[in-house]
Structure formats: C-alpha cells, structure tokens
Design a protein around this motif. Structure first.
Motif, PDB file in Angstrom:
ATOM      1  N   CYS A   1       3.757   1.837  -6.128  1.00 36.12           N
ATOM      2  CA  CYS A   1       3.790   0.938  -4.974  1.00 36.12           C
ATOM      3  C   CYS A   1       4.795  -0.165  -5.297  1.00 36.12           C
ATOM      4  CB  CYS A   1       2.412   0.364  -4.683  1.00 36.12           C
ATOM      5  SG  CYS A   1       1.836  -0.819  -5.913  1.00 36.12           S
TER       6      CYS A   1
ATOM      7  N   GLN B   1       2.687  -1.974   3.870  1.00 40.42           N
ATOM      8  CA  GLN B   1       4.140  -1.813   3.792  1.00 40.42           C
ATOM      9  C   GLN B   1       4.816  -2.609   4.902  1.00 40.42           C
ATOM     10  OE1 GLN B   1       4.089   2.732   3.134  1.00 40.42           O
ATOM     11  NE2 GLN B   1       6.129   2.057   2.555  1.00 40.42           N
TER      12      GLN B   1
ATOM     13  N   ARG C   1      -0.904  -2.060 -10.463  1.00 42.22           N
ATOM     14  CA  ARG C   1      -1.254  -2.726  -9.205  1.00 42.22           C
ATOM     15  C   ARG C   1      -2.646  -3.336  -9.312  1.00 42.22           C
ATOM     16  NH1 ARG C   1      -3.823  -2.231  -4.241  1.00 42.22           N
ATOM     17  NH2 ARG C   1      -2.533  -2.655  -2.399  1.00 42.22           N
TER      18      ARG C   1
ATOM     19  N   ASP D   1       0.805  -1.223   0.000  1.00 43.89           N
ATOM     20  CA  ASP D   1       0.000   0.000   0.000  1.00 43.89           C
ATOM     21  C   ASP D   1       0.842   1.279   0.000  1.00 43.89           C
ATOM     22  OD1 ASP D   1       0.960  -0.168   2.607  1.00 43.89           O
ATOM     23  OD2 ASP D   1      -1.006  -0.040   3.558  1.00 43.89           O
ATOM     24  N   MET D   2       2.130   1.166  -0.343  1.00 45.20           N
ATOM     25  CA  MET D   2       2.962   2.357  -0.451  1.00 45.20           C
ATOM     26  C   MET D   2       2.391   3.273  -1.540  1.00 45.20           C
ATOM     27  SD  MET D   2       6.936   2.814  -1.618  1.00 45.20           S
ATOM     28  CE  MET D   2       6.584   2.740  -3.369  1.00 45.20           C
ATOM     29  N   ARG D   3       2.514   4.543  -1.348  1.00 46.57           N
ATOM     30  CA  ARG D   3       2.098   5.528  -2.354  1.00 46.57           C
ATOM     31  C   ARG D   3       3.221   6.543  -2.489  1.00 46.57           C
ATOM     32  NH1 ARG D   3      -1.031   1.969  -2.617  1.00 46.57           N
ATOM     33  NH2 ARG D   3      -3.293   2.038  -2.804  1.00 46.57           N
TER      34      ARG D   3
END
Length: 96
Positions: free
Chosen positions: A18, A72, A59, A7-9
């Motif tokens: 991500c 993450q 994604r 879920d990294m942005r």
C-alpha cells in the motif's frame, strides 16, 4: 501534520503493498524510520507525490504509531492539495 496509509492492495512478489504518505517529508521519513523502512524505498522525492510503498505488515505498524488510515481516493486528494500548495494556487471556491 499527519502520516497516512491508504487501502491500495498491490502485489509485489509475495508481498501485498500500500502507500504511505505524509503532509511533509520530515514526517514521512520519521515514520519510515519507526517502522523499519529503508530510505532507498522512498519514491518521488521532493515532489507532492512523495511516498513509500510499504507491505501490509509495515502498514499495521504505522497505524500503531499513529498513521491515519485513508482510501486511495483520499490519497489522491491529499496529493492534489499538496500539488496546489506547491504551485501557490489557492483552492477555487467550493473545492477542497
């Protein structure tokens, strides 16, 4: 064996990125091929940190093809487990 997207942005130009990682590089590259991500974007090859940074549109495609959505923090845990396995270190009692 699985492929994961976290879920990294992170901004990269006009895109939001991500991480995509997997239990094995074979699975990772197979998913990259399915969603149209070129191998030149592969990072940390042949290490426990092997991954792709992918745009959110890719994604969504990965999830459609069966990638598992993770946080993450979970991605860090997966990498840690891969690092320990590569070093031949068994997990200590109580660790996961």
């Amino acid at each position: 064996m699985s492929v994961y997207v976290d879920d990294m942005r992170a901004g990269y130009g006009r895109m939001v990125m991500c991480h995509m990682l997997a239990d094995t590089d074979v699975e990772l590259h197979a998913m990259a091929d399915k969603i149209g991500v070129a191998r030149r974007w592969h990072q940390k090859a042949r290490t426990p940190y092997s991954h792709y940074d992918i745009a959110l549109s890719k994604r969504a495609m990965a999830v459609q093809f069966g990638a598992i959505e993770i946080t993450q923090r979970q991605s860090v845990e997966i990498i840690r487990a891969k690092r320990l396995a590569a070093a031949g270190s068994p997990l200590r009692e109580g660790e996961q």
